[in-house]
Scaffold this motif. Structure first.
Motif, mmCIF file in Angstrom:
data_model
loop_
_atom_site.group_PDB
_atom_site.id
_atom_site.type_symbol
_atom_site.label_atom_id
_atom_site.label_comp_id
_atom_site.label_asym_id
_atom_site.label_seq_id
_atom_site.Cartn_x
_atom_site.Cartn_y
_atom_site.Cartn_z
ATOM 1 N N LEU A 8 -69.533 -19.318 -90.286
ATOM 2 C CA LEU A 8 -70.177 -20.507 -90.856
ATOM 3 C C LEU A 8 -70.049 -21.711 -89.931
ATOM 4 C CD1 LEU A 8 -69.147 -20.130 -94.607
ATOM 5 C CD2 LEU A 8 -71.366 -19.627 -93.567
ATOM 6 N N THR A 27 -78.625 -17.740 -96.135
ATOM 7 C CA THR A 27 -77.520 -17.187 -95.352
ATOM 8 C C THR A 27 -76.795 -16.095 -96.130
ATOM 9 O OG1 THR A 27 -77.185 -19.229 -94.106
ATOM 10 C CG2 THR A 27 -75.302 -17.739 -94.274
ATOM 11 N N LEU A 28 -76.563 -16.334 -97.413
ATOM 12 C CA LEU A 28 -75.857 -15.351 -98.235
ATOM 13 C C LEU A 28 -76.632 -14.044 -98.336
ATOM 14 C CD1 LEU A 28 -74.619 -17.716 -101.083
ATOM 15 C CD2 LEU A 28 -73.200 -16.553 -99.383
ATOM 16 N N THR A 84 -71.227 -22.375 -99.694
ATOM 17 C CA THR A 84 -71.680 -21.047 -99.282
ATOM 18 C C THR A 84 -70.534 -20.048 -99.299
ATOM 19 O OG1 THR A 84 -73.363 -22.078 -97.879
ATOM 20 C CG2 THR A 84 -72.852 -19.770 -97.446
ATOM 21 N N ALA A 119 -74.434 -24.384 -101.932
ATOM 22 C CA ALA A 119 -74.554 -23.069 -101.292
ATOM 23 C C ALA A 119 -75.888 -22.941 -100.561
ATOM 24 C CB ALA A 119 -74.417 -21.967 -102.335
ATOM 25 N N HIS A 120 -75.880 -22.227 -99.435
ATOM 26 C CA HIS A 120 -77.088 -21.958 -98.655
ATOM 27 C C HIS A 120 -77.440 -20.484 -98.861
ATOM 28 C CE1 HIS A 120 -79.496 -21.449 -94.856
ATOM 29 N NE2 HIS A 120 -79.983 -22.584 -95.317
ATOM 30 N N TRP A 121 -78.333 -20.219 -99.828
ATOM 31 C CA TRP A 121 -78.598 -18.850 -100.255
ATOM 32 C C TRP A 121 -79.286 -17.977 -99.213
ATOM 33 C CZ3 TRP A 121 -76.341 -16.314 -103.981
ATOM 34 C CH2 TRP A 121 -75.682 -17.050 -104.973
#
Length: 257
Positions: A170, A78-79, A183, A74-76
């Motif tokens: 995305l 971005t979240l 993600t 996951a790419h935090w």
């Protein structure tokens, strides 16, 4: 208590729902956005409004399996950029559901999905493929994140159709396959769980829907395992084409329903 009797579902109807639940598991671990087909199946077998409440816990089951599978990817940043805008979209979608006509909702979302798919294809051909996730530090990047976030929250609340919206975001941000899946897994787990109180308040989730969910959740697991097996055998180019194709199919289905 027999859930099929409660919902007056035939054997063939339950089989269709089971296949749709299996597809949910597959889409969560392989081709995000493909569960728009599941959305159409649920709406065809069950009453259209009730189908969104039944589908939501099935989606959450798939989200949990996806997080367990891709939690390291996951790419935090971005979240964290997306969540506030998504919350606004969920609230707007809840208000929209109070008065909106089903036909207007489906047509609007279907048209939006097709437009975004076309824009994404055009941008990728014109600008080439980015190799790393966009950190969203520029003004245009922040605006894009907020726009997709609001739209994603709105569509996922109204029709459980947020998958294609976030898939397009995305992909446009340059995410590679595993970063994309990790993600989106965390994103939809948080968003779908946050939708439960709203759906329950609207009467979309009740004892009958949860009984049916308990029977259907069993079929999500083999779908997720199949997706985990398949994703290792799909190269990046094919992965992106499948995601865009699933988005187009979902948009067309919403327009034709």
């Amino acid at each position: 208590m027999n859930t099929m009797t409660l919902w007056h579902i035939s054997g063939w109807g339950f089989a269709a729902l089971a296949c749709a639940a299996l597809l949910v598991g597959f889409s969560k671990t392989a081709v995000s956005g493909a569960n728009t087909v599941s959305l159409a199946v649920f709406a065809a077998v069950l009453p259209a409004r009730a189908s969104t409440g039944v589908l939501l816990p099935v989606l959450i089951a798939g989200d949990v399996l996806a997080v367990l599978t891709y939690r390291r990817h996951a790419h935090w940043p971005t979240l964290w950029r997306l969540f506030p805008a998504v919350a606004m979209g969920v609230v707007a979608g809840t208000l929209f559901l109070v008065w909106a006509d089903d036909g207007v909702v489906r047509t609007s979302i279907g048209a939006i999905l097709l437009l975004m798919a076309a824009v994404t294809v055009w941008r990728r051909r014109a600008a080439g493929r980015e190799r790393a996730p966009d950190p969203i530090t520029s003004r245009s990047g922040r605006l894009k994140a907020r726009s997709y976030g609001v739209l994603g929250g709105f569509t996922t609340m109204v029709a459980n159709a947020g998958g294609p919206v976030m898939s397009m975001y995305l992909l446009s941000a340059g995410f590679r396959k595993y970063g994309f899946l990790g993600t989106s897994a965390y994103f939809f787990l948080v968003v779908n769980v946050s939708k439960v109180p709203f759906s329950a308040g609207l009467g979309l989730i009740d004892g009958r829907s949860l009984l049916l969910d308990a029977a259907l959740a069993v079929f999500v697991v083999p779908g997720a395992l199949l997706g985990t097996w398949a994703v290792h055998r799909i190269n990046q180019g094919l992965f992106e084409r499948l995601v865009i194709a699933a988005t187009v199919v979902g948009g067309v289905q919403l327009l034709l329903r």
